[in-house]
Design a protein around this motif. Structure first.
Motif, mmCIF file in Angstrom:
data_model
loop_
_atom_site.group_PDB
_atom_site.id
_atom_site.type_symbol
_atom_site.label_atom_id
_atom_site.label_comp_id
_atom_site.label_asym_id
_atom_site.label_seq_id
_atom_site.Cartn_x
_atom_site.Cartn_y
_atom_site.Cartn_z
ATOM 1 N N LYS A 149 14.687 81.872 -96.660
ATOM 2 C CA LYS A 149 13.681 82.823 -97.155
ATOM 3 C C LYS A 149 12.355 82.675 -96.392
ATOM 4 C CE LYS A 149 11.536 84.462 -101.214
ATOM 5 N NZ LYS A 149 11.092 84.674 -102.381
ATOM 6 N N ILE A 150 11.832 83.802 -95.936
ATOM 7 C CA ILE A 150 10.533 83.828 -95.265
ATOM 8 C C ILE A 150 9.461 83.899 -96.352
ATOM 9 C CG2 ILE A 150 9.029 85.188 -93.762
ATOM 10 C CD1 ILE A 150 11.588 86.124 -92.323
ATOM 11 N N PRO A 151 8.409 83.082 -96.235
ATOM 12 C CA PRO A 151 7.351 83.118 -97.254
ATOM 13 C C PRO A 151 6.771 84.530 -97.406
ATOM 14 C CG PRO A 151 7.031 81.270 -95.756
ATOM 15 C CD PRO A 151 8.141 82.102 -95.185
ATOM 16 N N GLU A 152 6.521 84.918 -98.645
ATOM 17 C CA GLU A 152 5.980 86.240 -98.923
ATOM 18 C C GLU A 152 4.633 86.420 -98.229
ATOM 19 O OE1 GLU A 152 4.674 88.832 -102.789
ATOM 20 O OE2 GLU A 152 6.353 87.422 -103.000
ATOM 21 N N GLY A 153 4.465 87.556 -97.571
ATOM 22 C CA GLY A 153 3.219 87.868 -96.886
ATOM 23 C C GLY A 153 3.048 87.157 -95.551
ATOM 24 N N ALA A 154 4.093 86.464 -95.101
ATOM 25 C CA ALA A 154 3.997 85.710 -93.842
ATOM 26 C C ALA A 154 3.871 86.663 -92.654
ATOM 27 C CB ALA A 154 5.217 84.819 -93.675
ATOM 28 N N ASP A 155 3.097 86.229 -91.655
ATOM 29 C CA ASP A 155 2.935 86.986 -90.417
ATOM 30 C C ASP A 155 4.151 86.717 -89.539
ATOM 31 O OD1 ASP A 155 2.216 88.167 -88.030
ATOM 32 O OD2 ASP A 155 0.310 87.084 -87.830
ATOM 33 N N ILE A 156 5.027 87.707 -89.403
ATOM 34 C CA ILE A 156 6.264 87.508 -88.648
ATOM 35 C C ILE A 156 6.147 87.992 -87.198
ATOM 36 C CG2 ILE A 156 7.736 87.527 -90.688
ATOM 37 C CD1 ILE A 156 8.440 90.467 -89.956
ATOM 38 N N THR A 157 4.923 88.167 -86.731
ATOM 39 C CA THR A 157 4.705 88.592 -85.355
ATOM 40 C C THR A 157 5.286 87.559 -84.391
ATOM 41 O OG1 THR A 157 2.612 89.598 -86.043
ATOM 42 C CG2 THR A 157 2.930 89.235 -83.667
ATOM 43 N N PRO A 158 6.167 87.999 -83.464
ATOM 44 C CA PRO A 158 6.674 87.053 -82.457
ATOM 45 C C PRO A 158 5.521 86.557 -81.587
ATOM 46 C CG PRO A 158 7.965 89.085 -82.491
ATOM 47 C CD PRO A 158 6.744 89.318 -83.326
ATOM 48 N N THR A 159 5.473 85.242 -81.408
ATOM 49 C CA THR A 159 4.378 84.621 -80.673
ATOM 50 C C THR A 159 4.944 83.591 -79.703
ATOM 51 O OG1 THR A 159 3.001 84.883 -82.652
ATOM 52 C CG2 THR A 159 2.201 83.360 -80.960
ATOM 53 N N TYR A 178 3.736 82.780 -88.451
ATOM 54 C CA TYR A 178 3.623 81.909 -89.626
ATOM 55 C C TYR A 178 4.228 80.531 -89.366
ATOM 56 C CZ TYR A 178 8.526 82.424 -91.165
ATOM 57 O OH TYR A 178 9.887 82.381 -91.258
ATOM 58 N N GLN A 179 5.238 80.456 -88.503
ATOM 59 C CA GLN A 179 5.847 79.170 -88.192
ATOM 60 C C GLN A 179 4.892 78.303 -87.365
ATOM 61 O OE1 GLN A 179 9.383 80.937 -86.461
ATOM 62 N NE2 GLN A 179 10.606 80.239 -88.212
ATOM 63 N N ILE A 180 4.205 78.928 -86.432
ATOM 64 C CA ILE A 180 3.227 78.181 -85.631
ATOM 65 C C ILE A 180 2.066 77.734 -86.524
ATOM 66 C CG2 ILE A 180 1.610 78.333 -83.695
ATOM 67 C CD1 ILE A 180 3.649 80.275 -82.370
ATOM 68 N N GLN A 181 1.641 78.591 -87.448
ATOM 69 C CA GLN A 181 0.578 78.205 -88.388
ATOM 70 C C GLN A 181 1.018 77.019 -89.246
ATOM 71 O OE1 GLN A 181 0.011 81.933 -90.390
ATOM 72 N NE2 GLN A 181 -1.443 82.701 -88.854
ATOM 73 N N TRP A 182 2.271 77.044 -89.719
ATOM 74 C CA TRP A 182 2.777 75.946 -90.544
ATOM 75 C C TRP A 182 2.854 74.654 -89.724
ATOM 76 C CZ3 TRP A 182 7.387 72.989 -90.544
ATOM 77 C CH2 TRP A 182 7.546 72.193 -91.688
#
Length: 156
Positions: free
Chosen positions: A7-17, A94-98
């Protein structure tokens, strides 16, 4: 890129980076192998899956994952921490932020180091489970990653 079954966190920024991953050769080879068998040769998809899996674990498991020293790459004949290779991979924002938040909380020297620790954690489990159960990620361990009925990293 293949989507994670987690599950992707709700409201997460899924922009490929773009993310400059700096990984030890054996870890990169392992990720390449897993990508070839389970993620249509997309190493970034494997790493995205591992990041989401790590984020979904308990606080105690995260503590073990990111603070226990594993010394997988210690050797008298290698540079400190092993021979590393760079590869640009597309992660979600969002993964890079985490990862950045984990890096700061755990006082790692860089986000790349946090990624190496994450990969080392799952790589070390893969070795234990392969030895004990004949699969790379054993469904009997809390920290192993599953996707549907089978483990993501089952041997072919």
């Amino acid at each position: 890129m293949a989507e994670s079954a987690l599950k992707i966190p709700e409201g997460a920024d899924i922009t490929p980076t773009d993310f400059e991953a700096v990984l030890c050769a054996n870890i990169l080879n392992w990720l390449d192998d897993v990508a070839a068998r389970r993620f249509e040769n997309d190493v970034a998809a494997v790493l995205c899956f591992l990041i989401d899996a790590a984020n979904a674990t308990s606080k105690e498991m995260k503590r073990e994952m990111f603070t226990v020293i594993r010394c997988i790459h210690c050797s008298q004949h290698c540079p400190r921490g092993g021979d590393k290779k760079e590869r640009t991979l597309q992660l979600k924002a969002y993964q890079i932020q985490w990862l950045s938040a984990v890096q700061k909380r755990c006082h790692h020297s860089s986000v790349q180091k946090t990624v190496r620790i994450l990969c080392d954690f799952y790589y070390s489990i893969a070795g234990r489970c392969r030895t004990q159960a004949g699969v790379e990620f054993c469904p009997n361990h809390e920290q192993c990653v599953t996707m549907g009925e089978t483990t993501v990293f089952d041997n072919p």
